[in-house]
Design an enzyme around this catalytic site. Structure first.
Site, PDB file in Angstrom:
ATOM      1  N   HIS A 163       0.859  -1.196   0.000  1.00 45.90           N
ATOM      2  CA  HIS A 163       0.000   0.000   0.000  1.00 45.90           C
ATOM      3  C   HIS A 163       0.890   1.239   0.000  1.00 45.90           C
ATOM      4  CE1 HIS A 163      -3.053   2.918   1.173  1.00 45.90           C
ATOM      5  NE2 HIS A 163      -3.945   2.028   0.814  1.00 45.90           N
ATOM      6  N   ASP A 206      -7.875  -4.715  -0.555  1.00 47.38           N
ATOM      7  CA  ASP A 206      -8.461  -5.344  -1.753  1.00 47.38           C
ATOM      8  C   ASP A 206      -8.273  -6.853  -1.757  1.00 47.38           C
ATOM      9  OD1 ASP A 206      -6.966  -2.544  -3.230  1.00 47.38           O
ATOM     10  OD2 ASP A 206      -9.125  -2.807  -2.941  1.00 47.38           O
TER      11      ASP A 206
HETATM   12  C1  MLT Z   1      -8.224   3.585  -0.683  1.00 51.72           C
HETATM   13  O1  MLT Z   1      -8.864   3.118   0.274  1.00 51.72           O
HETATM   14  O2  MLT Z   1      -8.575   4.585  -1.323  1.00 51.72           O
HETATM   15  C2  MLT Z   1      -7.012   2.836  -1.119  1.00 51.72           C
HETATM   16  O3  MLT Z   1      -6.439   2.126  -0.037  1.00 51.72           O
HETATM   17  C3  MLT Z   1      -5.978   3.695  -1.815  1.00 51.72           C
HETATM   18  C4  MLT Z   1      -5.328   4.784  -1.004  1.00 51.72           C
HETATM   19  O4  MLT Z   1      -5.757   5.121   0.114  1.00 51.72           O
HETATM   20  O5  MLT Z   1      -4.360   5.356  -1.544  1.00 51.72           O
END
Ligand code: MLT
Length: 428
Positions: free
Chosen positions: A307, A364
């Protein structure tokens, strides 16, 4: 804490004020940098750049903390429901029972969409991706509710647009699925709660009675809560940037849906499921695919790992993983993909290659397992992500507008041709 940062440039020293948030995050304000020095900063992907100050969501990537308006995501996922969390994000505090009942009732009574929306549906070929339909139809709401275009609309009008959008996204999402499989559309029911109504519109069929399963409703509430906001991610930043031009809520959120559709963002949950299915179809040898992911000469990469912000673990993944186990047990489902997912996770948590690169399961990775368990088709995974993220997008757009933030207009460093004269085509 330092009051300012000193920048020495070309023999000149300028002072940049330091600001600190309520969770001790620090930044130095470069709002006057170009005027004072002629320099701009460069930060490709904005990974080190704060775009705004916000009171909505706090996350700590090092500690794996995520809170909506100060409430830990773990407590909200366990004890709250999606509409209550939506209210919290948008209005800033947990509702009383009376406030929640009014909010839920307003949404219930706006789930119906104009019959002309069906004509737009009919214009899409049956293979149209539901995210393309969703972004188109959300933007089409500007045609049905033209007052939503007025940048000087009253707070009451803005709130009505918010209610309409939360209500109608569930109908549009369910209809985009039904349209894609050629099934008759189910109209929303006012006797069902938000998540039950969505599941009904998704799965009810004229020839059989659709039974609402409380395990599935609970899992869907949890999934939508876990996706509800995530500070200044790509799609939320898109909603803010478009909204900063005084574009309507519907136009801004439609743009956010398209950003979320990207495989590097919300589209990752669909990519994870397709990866698990590919491994299964290849015989289920997870170690073979782990080795491929580690092979720099092989283009295969594990989806759903790592992430941009979380350095050690994604707190949402932990909750979703447990929910996946619970849902599969409660529904009596033995999903071979879950076994493949658990083997991949085990490899990612123990193999130094992945540990050193902080490649652990993110939000995800397991969400697709639950979506699949409750019957959501893979192409609809990112639509569910959009439904969950909608309150966050709305809250961030509303905060930006209420704080009268300026139109977003980043600068650049030009690296193109120097000045040159035009020559006729016969001289080129
Ligand atoms: C999100 O929840 O939008 C994703 O984890 C992506 C992010 O936070 O950059």
């Amino acid at each position: 804490m330092a009051e300012s940062a000193e920048l020495i440039l070309d023999g000149k020293s300028i002072s940049l004020p330091v600001i600190e948030g309520t969770e001790n995050e620090k930044a130095f304000d470069i709002g006057k940098l170009r005027d004072q020095t002629g320099y701009v900063t460069l930060d490709s992907g904005y990974k080190n750049t704060g775009a705004t100050k916000s009171a909505i969501t706090f996350l700590d990537g090092e500690e794996g903390i995520l809170r909506y308006r100060g409430y830990p995501i773990e407590q909200l996922a366990e004890r709250s429901n999606f509409l209550e969390v939506a209210y919290l994000l948008i209005y800033g505090s947990l509702p009383t029972q009376t406030e929640l009942d009014k909010f839920a009732h307003q949404i219930t009574t706006h789930t119906l969409v104009h019959e002309d929306v069906r004509k737009i549906f009919d214009g899409f070929p049956s293979g149209a991706h539901p995210m393309g339909i969703l972004s188109s139809l959300i933007c089409s709401l500007t045609a049905f509710y033209p007052k939503s275009l007025d940048p000087n609309q009253s707070p009451e009008e803005t709130n009505l647009n918010i209610i309409r959008l939360i209500a109608k996204i569930s109908t549009i999402a369910a209809w985009s699925y039904k349209n894609s499989v050629g099934h008759p559309l189910n109209y929303p029911r006012n006797d069902l709660d938000y998540c039950s109504n969505f599941l009904y519109m998704m799965f009810a069929f004229p020839t059989e009675k659709y039974e609402i399963n409380p395990v599935v409703v609970s899992a869907l509430n949890k999934l939508l809560i876990l996706h509800a906001d995530h500070e200044q991610n790509c799609s939320t930043s898109t909603v803010r940037l478009v909204g900063s031009a005084n574009a309507s809520l519907y136009g801004s959120v439609s743009a956010g849906v398209n950003a979320l559709w990207g495989p590097l963002h919300g589209g990752a949950n669909q990519e994870v499921m397709e990866m698990l299915e590919a491994i299964q179809q290849d015989g289920g040898n997870t170690q073979k695919w782990v080795d491929k992911a580690k092979d720099k000469n092989d283009s295969f990469r594990l989806m759903g790992f790592g992430h941009r912000v979380y350095k050690n673990f994604d707190p949402r993944a932990k909750i979703i993983k447990k929910a996946a186990d619970d849902v599969l047990k409660a529904l009596g489902i033995d999903d071979p993909l879950l076994k493949i997912a658990q083997e991949l996770e085990q490899a990612a948590l123990t193999d130094q290659y992945f540990v050193e690169r902080k490649l652990y399961p993110n939000v995800d990775f397991y969400s697709g397992i639950i979506y699949r368990a409750i019957g959501i088709p893979t192409e609809m995974f990112t639509v569910l992500f959009a439904m969950g993220r909608l309150p966050g997008w709305i809250a961030q757009w509303k905060e930006m507008r209420e704080n009268k933030e300026p139109i977003g207009r980043p600068r650049q460093i030009y690296t193109g041709e120097l000045e040159r004269d035009y020559v006729g085509i016969d001289q080129r």
